[in-house]
Design a protein around this motif. Structure first.
Motif, PDB file in Angstrom:
ATOM      1  N   THR A  52      -7.522  -8.069   3.600  1.00  0.00           N
ATOM      2  CA  THR A  52      -6.068  -8.195   3.595  1.00  0.00           C
ATOM      3  C   THR A  52      -5.550  -7.823   4.981  1.00  0.00           C
ATOM      4  OG1 THR A  52      -5.701  -5.915   2.906  1.00  0.00           O
ATOM      5  CG2 THR A  52      -5.958  -7.551   1.148  1.00  0.00           C
ATOM      6  N   LYS A  73      -3.339  -5.628   5.571  1.00  0.00           N
ATOM      7  CA  LYS A  73      -3.267  -4.160   5.600  1.00  0.00           C
ATOM      8  C   LYS A  73      -4.625  -3.558   5.975  1.00  0.00           C
ATOM      9  CE  LYS A  73      -1.717   0.017   4.551  1.00  0.00           C
ATOM     10  NZ  LYS A  73      -1.385   0.824   5.672  1.00  0.00           N
ATOM     11  N   GLU A  74      -5.690  -4.050   5.378  1.00  0.00           N
ATOM     12  CA  GLU A  74      -7.033  -3.538   5.689  1.00  0.00           C
ATOM     13  C   GLU A  74      -7.382  -3.762   7.160  1.00  0.00           C
ATOM     14  OE1 GLU A  74      -9.171  -4.276   1.321  1.00  0.00           O
ATOM     15  OE2 GLU A  74      -9.379  -5.762   2.921  1.00  0.00           O
ATOM     16  N   ASP A 121      -5.299  -1.437   9.401  1.00  0.00           N
ATOM     17  CA  ASP A 121      -5.845  -0.078   9.391  1.00  0.00           C
ATOM     18  C   ASP A 121      -7.112   0.008  10.230  1.00  0.00           C
ATOM     19  OD1 ASP A 121      -3.792   0.740   7.761  1.00  0.00           O
ATOM     20  OD2 ASP A 121      -4.958   0.624   5.897  1.00  0.00           O
ATOM     21  N   ASN A 176      -0.253  -1.945  12.897  1.00  0.00           N
ATOM     22  CA  ASN A 176       0.481  -2.131  11.645  1.00  0.00           C
ATOM     23  C   ASN A 176       0.413  -3.585  11.168  1.00  0.00           C
ATOM     24  OD1 ASN A 176       2.418  -3.542  13.188  1.00  0.00           O
ATOM     25  ND2 ASN A 176       3.513  -1.638  13.603  1.00  0.00           N
ATOM     26  N   LYS A 177       0.849  -3.792   9.942  1.00  0.00           N
ATOM     27  CA  LYS A 177       0.782  -5.127   9.339  1.00  0.00           C
ATOM     28  C   LYS A 177       1.659  -6.131  10.085  1.00  0.00           C
ATOM     29  CE  LYS A 177       2.102  -4.113   5.186  1.00  0.00           C
ATOM     30  NZ  LYS A 177       2.401  -4.110   3.752  1.00  0.00           N
ATOM     31  N   LYS A 193      -1.514 -11.836  -2.572  1.00  0.00           N
ATOM     32  CA  LYS A 193      -1.837 -11.118  -1.339  1.00  0.00           C
ATOM     33  C   LYS A 193      -2.380 -12.122  -0.341  1.00  0.00           C
ATOM     34  CE  LYS A 193      -2.801  -6.492  -2.940  1.00  0.00           C
ATOM     35  NZ  LYS A 193      -3.645  -5.344  -2.808  1.00  0.00           N
TER      36      LYS A 193
END
Length: 160
Positions: free
Chosen positions: A7, A9-10, A13, A18-19, A39
């Motif tokens: 994703t 987000k993954e 990280d 940031n996204k 998603k």
């Protein structure tokens, strides 16, 4: 989720960002994505493209910062060189003033044998003129020393 996809987000990280930034990179470079269970996911080849873009961007930023630091160092070197030249000029001027004062003192201080004769033969005006010249040169030396101290202080404060 399968191991082949990540994703946003993954990936954010993992890359320490940031996204939003990852989304901008995806949109800017038209990187393909998929939607699974509401998603947005990226396949391995998309992930590698984003990583490559991220590395290139980081290198570019570092190169820019390095260039800025290099130009800053050049400016500081030029300023230091100028300060050293000014200090050398001040030192030469002080030496010249001291030599002039010594010459005037030599004129003022007669030998022991002829002190009374010269004091009687020299007009009072000439003595006053020499005294004034000595005072003026002493004032110049004090002014130069103060100027030199001010320049040194300014230079010192520059490094703080």
């Amino acid at each position: 989720m399968s191991k082949n996809v990540k994703t946003i987000k993954e990936l954010a990280d993992e890359l320490g960002t940031n996204k939003t930034r990852i989304s901008r990179i995806i949109n800017k470079n038209s990187i393909p994505t998929q939607k699974i269970k509401n998603k947005i996911v990226l396949e391995e080849n998309s992930v590698s493209l984003i990583r490559q873009y991220f590395k290139n961007e980081t290198v570019s930023i570092l190169r820019t910062e390095l260039d800025k630091a290099h130009s800053h160092i050049e400016k500081l070197s030029n300023l230091l060189d100028q300060q050293q030249r000014l200090a050398l000029q001040d030192k030469k001027l002080l030496e010249e003033y001291k030599a002039e004062i010594n010459d005037l003192k030599a004129l003022k201080m007669p030998s022991q044998d002829t002190k009374e004769e010269q004091a009687n033969s020299q007009p009072q005006e000439e003595l006053e003129t020499l005294k004034e010249q000595i005072r003026a040169l002493n004032d110049k030396i004090k002014g130069q020393e103060q100027l030199n101290n001010q320049v040194s202080k300014k230079w010192y404060q520059f490094w703080k």
